[in-house]
Design a protein around this motif. Structure first.
Motif, mmCIF file in Angstrom:
data_model
loop_
_atom_site.group_PDB
_atom_site.id
_atom_site.type_symbol
_atom_site.label_atom_id
_atom_site.label_comp_id
_atom_site.label_asym_id
_atom_site.label_seq_id
_atom_site.Cartn_x
_atom_site.Cartn_y
_atom_site.Cartn_z
ATOM 1 N N THR A 164 -1.840 37.997 1.945
ATOM 2 C CA THR A 164 -0.599 37.967 1.696
ATOM 3 C C THR A 164 0.006 37.648 0.268
ATOM 4 O O THR A 164 1.309 37.382 0.044
ATOM 5 N N TYR A 165 -0.850 38.231 -0.615
ATOM 6 C CA TYR A 165 -0.344 38.184 -1.788
ATOM 7 C C TYR A 165 -0.568 39.454 -2.742
ATOM 8 O O TYR A 165 -1.696 40.198 -2.347
ATOM 9 N N ASN A 166 -0.130 39.671 -3.807
ATOM 10 C CA ASN A 166 -0.561 40.978 -4.344
ATOM 11 C C ASN A 166 -1.780 40.853 -5.030
ATOM 12 O O ASN A 166 -2.203 39.843 -5.078
ATOM 13 N N PRO A 167 -2.431 42.027 -5.615
ATOM 14 C CA PRO A 167 -3.650 42.086 -6.111
ATOM 15 C C PRO A 167 -3.700 40.885 -7.191
ATOM 16 O O PRO A 167 -2.768 40.710 -8.157
ATOM 17 N N ALA A 182 0.704 33.180 -7.439
ATOM 18 C CA ALA A 182 1.610 33.588 -8.423
ATOM 19 C C ALA A 182 1.044 33.465 -9.921
ATOM 20 O O ALA A 182 1.619 34.305 -10.786
ATOM 21 N N LYS A 183 0.026 32.674 -10.135
ATOM 22 C CA LYS A 183 -0.534 32.493 -11.298
ATOM 23 C C LYS A 183 -1.540 33.311 -11.571
ATOM 24 O O LYS A 183 -2.142 33.458 -12.625
ATOM 25 N N LEU A 184 -2.174 34.026 -10.454
ATOM 26 C CA LEU A 184 -3.236 35.127 -10.671
ATOM 27 C C LEU A 184 -2.975 36.505 -10.296
ATOM 28 O O LEU A 184 -3.568 36.991 -10.615
ATOM 29 N N GLU A 185 -1.604 36.693 -9.957
ATOM 30 C CA GLU A 185 -1.230 38.042 -9.691
ATOM 31 C C GLU A 185 -1.150 38.899 -11.009
ATOM 32 O O GLU A 185 -0.714 38.491 -12.173
ATOM 33 N N TRP A 186 -1.707 40.221 -11.060
ATOM 34 C CA TRP A 186 -1.648 40.936 -12.151
ATOM 35 C C TRP A 186 -0.340 41.759 -12.306
ATOM 36 O O TRP A 186 -0.191 41.961 -13.520
ATOM 37 N N ARG A 187 0.396 41.995 -11.060
ATOM 38 C CA ARG A 187 1.552 42.644 -11.323
ATOM 39 C C ARG A 187 2.546 41.745 -9.914
ATOM 40 O O ARG A 187 2.042 41.524 -9.244
ATOM 41 N N THR A 188 3.749 41.511 -10.520
ATOM 42 C CA THR A 188 4.656 41.327 -9.387
ATOM 43 C C THR A 188 4.915 42.426 -8.351
ATOM 44 O O THR A 188 4.703 43.492 -8.744
ATOM 45 N N ALA A 189 5.382 42.022 -7.256
ATOM 46 C CA ALA A 189 5.656 42.915 -6.468
ATOM 47 C C ALA A 189 6.957 43.809 -6.674
ATOM 48 O O ALA A 189 6.837 45.144 -6.506
ATOM 49 N N ALA A 190 7.765 43.325 -7.638
ATOM 50 C CA ALA A 190 8.867 43.962 -8.168
ATOM 51 C C ALA A 190 8.357 45.149 -8.910
ATOM 52 O O ALA A 190 8.722 46.396 -9.212
ATOM 53 N N ASP A 191 7.163 44.905 -9.963
ATOM 54 C CA ASP A 191 6.697 45.638 -11.108
ATOM 55 C C ASP A 191 6.095 46.741 -10.077
ATOM 56 O O ASP A 191 5.940 48.084 -10.431
ATOM 57 N N LEU A 192 5.233 46.356 -9.180
ATOM 58 C CA LEU A 192 4.474 47.406 -8.305
ATOM 59 C C LEU A 192 5.598 48.395 -7.521
ATOM 60 O O LEU A 192 5.083 49.479 -7.501
ATOM 61 N N LYS A 193 6.698 47.856 -7.258
ATOM 62 C CA LYS A 193 7.463 48.862 -6.666
ATOM 63 C C LYS A 193 8.367 49.782 -7.464
ATOM 64 O O LYS A 193 8.630 50.745 -7.360
ATOM 65 N N ILE A 194 8.731 48.880 -8.596
ATOM 66 C CA ILE A 194 9.715 49.682 -9.450
ATOM 67 C C ILE A 194 8.906 50.459 -10.368
ATOM 68 O O ILE A 194 9.509 51.683 -10.741
ATOM 69 N N LYS A 195 8.183 49.950 -11.262
ATOM 70 C CA LYS A 195 7.579 50.502 -12.250
ATOM 71 C C LYS A 195 6.252 51.611 -11.861
ATOM 72 O O LYS A 195 6.382 52.751 -12.340
#
Length: 550
Positions: A164-167, A182-195
């Motif tokens: 239930t969380y990003n990589p 949130a302290k472990l995510e390599w990229r936010t959901a926004a970054d994965l989607k937009i960038k």
């Protein structure tokens, strides 16, 4: 952005094949000399911030971090190998009046700004078609996405993850019991989607794959999704021993954030824990909870010493001594768990573990006895599963069975892949999965190359243990130093060759060893016994370029 040009070093102070960290106003810059060319980059690794000057430089411009094997190209700052999550800055240099001058924005030389977004040759935004579907949301997935976009893949990318969380940086779960994704995510959901133009779907389970028609089925038929290319990166499922009591509520396995939360909540002052299994995940958890003033920590292992099958008796004995003396751990080695018994006042909770006829009391149990490839959903797909659930792949990590062996890839814990020594092996290293992802991403973007990375892993055991190579079923171990003092180098010998190296407090020996193994330049066991120092072997100066160039 405002740049400055500063003379940072006398030219004669930087020799061919040498690196040096230098000041740049309030920041730092790494200088690397390859023949007549001087390159300047960020001074720190983007993984955990290690000083790159303490790493290993090769004559073709690779710099390997001393801590965890992340690799960058000093000529442009780009990522070469995982676990680097971001590229490093590259700065202009000029030699003038006997001085090396560097032109940089001073802000980019500060450690807090050490990383830069890798150049994405495509973003996939507004792309159409079926594209790439990735099953799984771990390390391999993140690096595959990164690599596809870096190398110009323009199509859609869809991630399907049960989690239930990003990589995330999964290694920090067992090493530090970090429980906030949130302290472990390599990229936010926004970054994965937009960038990255990625459609990430969390909390969904792939339950079947139709290879012939290029379709995956979600949640037992609730939805189907077509694809052009499929990456199987489903990881592993923690094993439970088939013994009485293994399913009791406070018997925890360990893989994801929810598991870390359970162990973190249970490991309170005065509590008693039994850890079943004496290899890496188990012993990292022991280290992570050792300072919590638990009443007791008991570790049960089948071998004579912890880590014995991987690191050997001498190293295992030394680490065992450290855990006993520094953490008060009680080991029950060469033992087999008979059963787990419930508490007298609560039949749903474990109250003890029976070993060799004796009951070890506990308030909770951590069962770290390995993982099985998470490939159940592939039964009936036509992809052949080995006895352990693994999948055989070729040198490009494409599946070797089923009706489509060109467009389906398997990476990470589930992949049985060719090694440099001619064997085929499945390796459960987080970093292997990451580099698999980078390799497959390159292939899908149209630039395939055979996967030839040397496996590297690390483990927090009071001191940082580092390891590289393929040491399974080693025949001899050459140990320099004292494992009991947590300061040593161990060389693993098989068929008359050194095939793996482990160390504590001897950086960058393992990083150097990984390059020597990759290049086929590792000295013989006899040379090492006679005192050969790996760090003395030149692979950095321009005269060695022919030996190290790909």
């Amino acid at each position: 952005m405002s740049t400055k040009t500063i003379a940072v070093l006398d030219e004669n102070e930087l020799k061919d094949g040498q690196m040096k960290e230098v000041a740049f106003e309030e920041g730092k810059v790494l200088l690397s000399r390859l023949g007549d060319q001087v390159h300047a980059t960020s001074a720190f690794c983007t993984h955990y911030g290690a000083p790159l000057a303490k790493g290993v430089l090769t004559a073709n411009g690779r710099i390997v971090c001393a801590w965890h094997g992340a690799c960058f190209n000093v000529c442009n700052g780009d990522i070469e190998d995982a676990p680097a999550p971001m590229a490093i800055h590259s700065f202009k240099t000029q030699i003038k009046d006997g001085k090396i001058h560097v032109t940089a924005d001073p802000a980019n030389t500060l450690k807090k700004n050490m990383s830069r977004q890798a150049t994405l040759r495509a973003t996939g935004v507004n792309s159409t078609g079926k594209g790439v579907v990735i099953v799984g949301g771990g390390s391999g997935t993140f690096h595959a996405v990164e690599s596809m976009r870096e190398n110009g893949y323009p199509g859609p990318i869809t991630i399907l993850s049960k989690e239930t969380y990003n990589p995330i940086d999964r290694t920090r779960l067992s090493k530090a019991l970090v429980t906030d994704p949130a302290k472990l995510e390599w990229r936010t959901a926004a970054d994965l989607k937009i960038k990255y133009g990625t459609n990430i779907r969390l909390g969904v389970e792939v339950t079947a794959v139709d290879i012939e028609n290029k379709v995956v089925t979600l949640d037992s038929g609730k939805e189907t999704l077509p694809y052009d290319k499929l990456i199987l990166a489903s990881g592993g499922t923690p094993r439970r021993l088939p013994i009485e009591g293994a399913q009791l509520e406070n018997v925890f396995t360990f893989r994801g954030v929810e598991d870390a939360k359970k162990v973190d909540a249970a490991a309170k002052e005065g509590k008693r824990v039994v850890v079943i299994g004496s290899s890496f995940i188990s012993m990292e958890i022991v280290v992570a909870i050792a300072q919590r003033k638990l009443a007791s920590i008991d570790v049960i292992g089948m071998e004579e010493f912890p880590f014995e099958s991987v690191l050997g008796k001498a190293v295992g004995a030394g680490i065992k001594k450290h855990h006993e003396q520094d953490y008060g751990v009680k080991f029950h080695m060469s033992s087999k768990v008979e059963k787990i018994i419930p508490q007298e006042d609560n039949a749903n909770l474990a109250g003890g573990v029976v070993v060799n006829g004796t009951t070890i009391p506990c308030d909770f149990i951590v069962m770290g006895v390995g993982v099985a490839p998470a490939t159940e959903f592939l039964k009936g797909s036509g992809i052949e599963l080995e006895k352990d659930g693994g999948i055989r792949v070729d040198e490009y990590l494409r599946v070797k069975s089923g009706k489509d062996t060109k467009n389906v890839f398997a990476i990470g814990d589930i992949a049985i892949y060719p090694q440099q020594n001619g064997e085929e092996t499945r390796i459960e290293h987080w970093n292997v999965a990451a580099n698999h992802g980078r390799s497959v991403g390159t292939a899908i973007a149209g630039h395939p190359h055979a996967f030839v990375k040397i496996p590297i892993f690390w483990s927090a055991q009071g001191q940082q243990l580092r390891y590289c190579g393929l040491g399974a079923k080693f025949e001899d171990v050459i140990v320099k130093g004292d494992p009991g003092d947590m300061k040593f180098i161990a060389y693993y010998v098989k068929a008359g060759k050194i095939v793996a190296v482990a160390s504590m407090q001897h950086d960058p020996v393992v990083s150097k060893a990984s390059e020597l193994l990759r290049l086929g330049l590792m000295p013989s066991p006899e040379e090492v016994r006679n005192g050969k120092d790996l760090l003395s072997i030149d692979i950095s100066s321009s005269s060695t370029l022919q030996k190290v160039a790909p």
